[in-house]
Design an enzyme around this catalytic site. Structure first.
Site, PDB file in Angstrom:
ATOM      1  N   ASP A 154      11.010  50.392 100.412  1.00 43.41           N
ATOM      2  CA  ASP A 154      11.893  50.831 101.492  1.00 43.41           C
ATOM      3  C   ASP A 154      11.658  49.984 102.733  1.00 43.41           C
ATOM      4  OD1 ASP A 154      13.763  52.322 102.812  1.00 43.41           O
ATOM      5  OD2 ASP A 154      12.515  54.102 103.086  1.00 43.41           O
ATOM      6  N   HIS A 234      23.656  50.710  97.263  1.00 41.76           N
ATOM      7  CA  HIS A 234      23.141  51.195  98.551  1.00 41.76           C
ATOM      8  C   HIS A 234      22.833  50.042  99.498  1.00 41.76           C
ATOM      9  CE1 HIS A 234      20.821  53.436 101.486  1.00 41.76           C
ATOM     10  NE2 HIS A 234      19.799  52.621 101.287  1.00 41.76           N
TER      11      HIS A 234
END
Length: 324
Positions: A154, A234
């Protein structure tokens, strides 16, 4: 030529740490002197931070404070409002919704030691007392090699280097000339707390998970974009460009949180940006989809349960809040 007042930004670009606390509170206006207590506490925040950070200077302790739209005038004593500061607006897609939740103040507390975050929050709440009511208090942790609980790295798209970070997250005097004395050196902050349906996510094959995210799971290699008009990943939907095709970055310091015994697993999203519209456009792309109707498939497994916008003014602005 008139001299400029020195601008000292808050530590919005502090290093990624192993632990964090995301504390959102509302001011208790029914309590006499509540706003004064808040202003005094914010003005003394630098001293409070030093009092905790000195216990371990290698632990990268930092606390960033954001002020919400509805509380801006009362907390700042009527200082000029940053041009883009506004409440979080719900985003309703065909399937999923980014909800808005209340919050007057955000305290983003972070360190490599959990006890430092705990101690700072304890001393902070002792000072604030019943002047505030807690809206949300989430304890985050860094999961393995900077991965979220979905198993993917992330924050790969974060700007790198002091110049890039400052260009992406700090408002300049030219950005907001009407409120330059207050907005310059500050940053817009958007937070959302996402809960994951891990059983459903884990039921997907690794290949399908990678198609949703747009990166390989093991080595974090970016996959090719889908053809125009097809379902975007995404990583593509979270990439924002302006009308000239210039890409705009935000600084994320997301953290995992959860309680396995209660079946709770999540990611706390926090994004700092020089321009609020960049974060808003990113979320609109995710929830509405590009083209409309093709929403970010990560939302089929991750549900936002909060959504609030703040502005983190320069530390020098906070220090002056107790001057009257």
């Amino acid at each position: 030529m008139a001299s400029r007042v020195p601008i000292e930004p808050q530590r919005v670009d502090a290093p990624l740490t192993q632990s964090a606390t995301f504390l959102v509170v509302s001011i208790n206006h029914s309590r006499a002197g509540a706003v004064k207590t808040v202003r005094t506490t914010l003005a003394r925040l630098a001293d409070l931070s030093k009092n905790v950070a000195i216990r371990d200077l290698a632990a990268s302790f930092a606390c960033t404070v954001g002020i919400g739209s509805e509380a801006w005038e009362s907390v700042t004593g009527g200082l000029a409002r940053p041009a883009e500061l506004r409440p979080f607006t719900p985003i309703r897609g065909a399937v999923h919704t980014a909800i808005a939740t209340p919050g007057d103040l955000l305290f983003h507390i972070r360190a490599d030691r959990r006890d430092l975050c705990f101690e700072f929050e304890r001393q902070l709440m002792d000072l604030l007392g019943d002047a505030v009511a807690v809206v949300d208090d989430t304890i985050g942790f860094r999961y393995f090699d900077v991965r979220d609980l979905l198993g993917f790295v992330d924050g790969t798209a974060n700007p790198v280097g002091t110049t890039a970070v400052d260009h992406s997250i700090l408002v300049t005097q030219q950005d907001d000339p009407a409120a330059a004395a207050v907005a310059a050196g500050g940053s817009y902050v958007v937070v959302q707390k996402y809960l994951h349906d891990l059983p459903a996510w884990r039921a997907l094959s690794t290949e399908r998970q990678e198609a949703v995210i747009g990166r390989t799971k093991l080595d974090n290699i970016e996959l090719d974009d889908a053809p125009a008009g097809a379902q975007a990943a995404h990583k593509t939907l979270a990439t924002v460009q302006d009308d000239d095709g210039t890409e705009h970055s935000i600084l994320r310091d997301n953290m995992s949180f959860g309680n396995p015994a209660a079946g709770q697993f999540g990611t706390y999203f926090i994004g700092y940006s020089r321009r609020l519209w960049v974060v808003e456009k990113m979320l609109n792309r995710m929830f509405v989809g590009v083209p409309a109707g093709l929403h970010d498939r990560i939302l089929d497994f991750s549900t936002p349960v909060t959504g609030t916008t703040f502005f983190a003014p320069a530390a020098s602005v906070l220090a002056g809040l107790d001057s009257d």
